[in-house]
Design an enzyme around this catalytic site. Structure first.
Site, PDB file in Angstrom:
ATOM      1  N   GLY A   2       0.789  -1.224   0.000  1.00 40.01           N
ATOM      2  CA  GLY A   2       0.000   0.000   0.000  1.00 40.01           C
ATOM      3  C   GLY A   2       0.818   1.269   0.000  1.00 40.01           C
ATOM      4  O   GLY A   2       0.257   2.368   0.034  1.00 40.01           O
ATOM      5  N   PRO A  37       5.091  -4.706  -0.881  1.00 47.16           N
ATOM      6  CA  PRO A  37       4.822  -3.607  -1.810  1.00 47.16           C
ATOM      7  C   PRO A  37       4.568  -4.097  -3.242  1.00 47.16           C
ATOM      8  O   PRO A  37       5.228  -5.025  -3.704  1.00 47.16           O
ATOM      9  CB  PRO A  37       6.113  -2.775  -1.761  1.00 47.16           C
ATOM     10  CG  PRO A  37       7.151  -3.660  -1.164  1.00 47.16           C
ATOM     11  CD  PRO A  37       6.494  -4.829  -0.510  1.00 47.16           C
ATOM     12  N   GLY A  38       3.611  -3.482  -3.889  1.00 47.88           N
ATOM     13  CA  GLY A  38       3.364  -3.766  -5.304  1.00 47.88           C
ATOM     14  C   GLY A  38       3.644  -2.506  -6.094  1.00 47.88           C
ATOM     15  O   GLY A  38       4.691  -2.328  -6.714  1.00 47.88           O
ATOM     16  N   ARG A  39       2.694  -1.571  -5.993  1.00 50.28           N
ATOM     17  CA  ARG A  39       2.783  -0.301  -6.703  1.00 50.28           C
ATOM     18  C   ARG A  39       4.120   0.409  -6.465  1.00 50.28           C
ATOM     19  O   ARG A  39       4.713   0.954  -7.390  1.00 50.28           O
ATOM     20  CB  ARG A  39       1.641   0.601  -6.208  1.00 50.28           C
ATOM     21  CG  ARG A  39       1.497   1.899  -6.947  1.00 50.28           C
ATOM     22  CD  ARG A  39       0.530   2.828  -6.195  1.00 50.28           C
ATOM     23  NE  ARG A  39      -0.712   2.175  -5.824  1.00 50.28           N
ATOM     24  CZ  ARG A  39      -1.801   2.121  -6.581  1.00 50.28           C
ATOM     25  NH1 ARG A  39      -1.806   2.683  -7.760  1.00 50.28           N
ATOM     26  NH2 ARG A  39      -2.886   1.498  -6.161  1.00 50.28           N
ATOM     27  N   CYS A  71     -15.843   3.787 -26.831  1.00 47.07           N
ATOM     28  CA  CYS A  71     -17.187   4.331 -26.920  1.00 47.07           C
ATOM     29  C   CYS A  71     -17.778   4.539 -25.538  1.00 47.07           C
ATOM     30  O   CYS A  71     -18.754   3.892 -25.158  1.00 47.07           O
ATOM     31  CB  CYS A  71     -18.065   3.402 -27.747  1.00 47.07           C
ATOM     32  SG  CYS A  71     -17.402   3.243 -29.395  1.00 47.07           S
ATOM     33  N   GLU A  72     -17.135   5.381 -24.761  1.00 43.17           N
ATOM     34  CA  GLU A  72     -17.567   5.729 -23.412  1.00 43.17           C
ATOM     35  C   GLU A  72     -17.153   7.176 -23.200  1.00 43.17           C
ATOM     36  O   GLU A  72     -15.978   7.506 -23.389  1.00 43.17           O
ATOM     37  CB  GLU A  72     -16.807   4.903 -22.349  1.00 43.17           C
ATOM     38  CG  GLU A  72     -17.038   3.427 -22.367  1.00 43.17           C
ATOM     39  CD  GLU A  72     -18.329   3.002 -21.703  1.00 43.17           C
ATOM     40  OE1 GLU A  72     -18.753   3.684 -20.750  1.00 43.17           O
ATOM     41  OE2 GLU A  72     -18.912   2.005 -22.142  1.00 43.17           O
TER      42      GLU A  72
END
Ligand SMILES: *Cc1c(COP(=O)(O)O)cnc(C)c1O
Length: 426
Positions: free
Chosen positions: A243, A286-288, A356-357
């Site tokens: 995190g 940790p990842g991010r 298409c959004e």
């Protein structure tokens, strides 16, 4: 090294990003091996070497492929997985199974069997239902499972609700109410093939402040002491999750790993000394923080539309399928025009994707030099939760991933083809 890096071009880990776009096509994910290694080394120096009996595992859901598994393993980190697919990728990459931690709030019977039969290092049990099923599976396979319980510390983290995971009202983990955890500890102690080693929490993601971690740790330490006093249970491991936040825009403050780990380690030492508890092994995930800033995405600018007095839209050849985070939780990114890197940024545009959004907007109100069709846009800090969250919405093939390192580049995940898009259709 590249001798003739383009003038006015944005250079990333020694590579000219405009050349990369030309060579490999766009949209393109580019990740820097050197930057990932630097992060791993910071963890080694400032956490693993500094404190005895510690481990770091990379949260693979942030960005996962065979090459990443190998890189992380070479750097001496373990891997955390949350599904059979992530475990399969790690298996195929040859990650030692004792280095794997298996998470998830609803692991399937097949996933649990896969974890048990491959002897993964730790299974983090999220709830009572899982404990019972895991017990049964270990009996059937004649295997032992080393487990941690995931606790819900009841902490509100200062981040988007969709990436906050430690609050009381959470789908993750075992609540601290009603002695539920005590009951599970007692129960697991009576399970012959279940070896409870300790506890895990993960309070949320993209946290730039260490309050939530420290508050959750307080809850965890109290639990450890209570279990020792009441049940004589000795906790040998605590897993403090990940995190740790990164810089997406100028508003985000850069955080080194020490900012998170030093105060937590201090708290653990103090508490264990005061209450005569043995110091458990400490694990971070940790990842991010490891991969987020090490990645960028390159796009080609196509259609442009100026609505006088309203806004100028600059459309790129990707969007929400390769980066769902802006539409999912309003994530902010910064970006540059890679072929006009040194030019004065005196225009304001909104970068739109091609889906298409109407919500397919990558960046609102980005400062840029005069943009033209054919320019290359480089969006920063897309290394985490971009490729791993990507989809094929509107049947857009997923971009290739190119790994760069000090001026060299190589494809580590090839671009999807149109045939890939219909490969499963019968
Ligand atoms: C997602 C996750 C992480 C990593 O989160 P980051 O914000 O990427 O550091 C760590 N542990 C668990 C259990 C997770 O679910």
């Amino acid at each position: 090294m590249n001798q003739n890096l383009g003038q006015n071009h944005f250079i990333f880990d020694g590579c000219d990003t405009v050349e990369l776009a030309g060579q490999y096509g766009t949209p393109l994910y580019v990740v820097s091996e050197a930057m990932i290694k630097n992060k791993c080394r910071e963890i080694k120096e400032d956490f693993l070497s500094k404190y005895n009996n510690t481990r770091a595992v990379y949260a693979s859901k942030a960005f996962l492929n065979l090459e990443m598994c190998k890189l992380i393993t070479c750097e001496g980190l373990g891997l955390d997985v949350v599904s059979g697919g992530e475990l399969y990728t790690a298996l195929k990459a040859g990650v030692p199974m004792e280095n794997i931690i298996f998470h998830g709030n609803n692991k399937s019977q097949d996933e649990l069997k896969m974890a048990v039969s491959n002897d993964v290092g730790r299974i983090v049990v999220d709830n009572g239902y899982e404990l019972d099923r895991l017990n049964q599976i270990t009996e059937e396979h004649n295997k032992t499972a080393d487990i941690l319980f995931r606790i819900t510390p009841g902490i509100d983290a200062d981040t988007h609700k969709f990436i906050s995971t430690g609050q009381v009202d959470s789908k993750f983990g075992i609540p601290m109410h009603n002695n539920m955890l005590y009951d599970y500890v007692v129960k697991s102690q009576n399970m012959k093939r279940i070896n409870l080693r300790g506890f895990h929490f993960h309070v949320g993601s993209q946290l730039l402040n260490n309050d939530a971690h420290l508050n959750a740790l307080e809850v965890l330490l109290l639990l450890i002491r209570g279990l020792k006093d009441k049940l004589g249970f000795v906790t040998s491991e605590v897993n403090l999750g990940g995190g740790f936040g990164i810089c997406y825009t100028e508003e985000d403050e850069q955080r080194n790993i020490r900012y998170f780990t030093d105060p937590m380690m201090g708290k653990i030492f103090d508490y264990c000394q005061r209450y005569v508890l043995s110091i458990p092994q400490v694990i971070i995930e940790p990842g991010r923080w490891i991969v987020g800033e090490a990645g960028i995405t390159l796009y080609s600018v196509g259609a442009m539309k100026e609505i006088p007095g309203v806004r100028t839209y600059v459309s790129v050849d990707g969007g929400m399928p390769d980066n769902p985070r802006p539409s999912l939780y309003n994530a902010k990114y910064k970006a540059v025009i890679a072929n006009k890197y040194d030019k004065k940024r005196d225009k304001t545009v909104t970068v739109a994707g091609k889906c298409c959004e109407s919500g397919d907007i990558l960046i609102e109100d980005l400062k840029v030099p005069a943009v033209e069709s054919g320019d290359i846009l480089a969006v920063m800090s897309t290394g985490a939760y971009n490729d791993s969250m990507s989809s094929n919405y509107n049947k857009l093939p997923k971009p290739a991933v190119v790994m760069v390192n000090k001026g060299e580049s190589r494809v580590i995940v090839r671009r999807e083809t149109y045939d890939d898009l219909i490969a499963r259709d019968i």
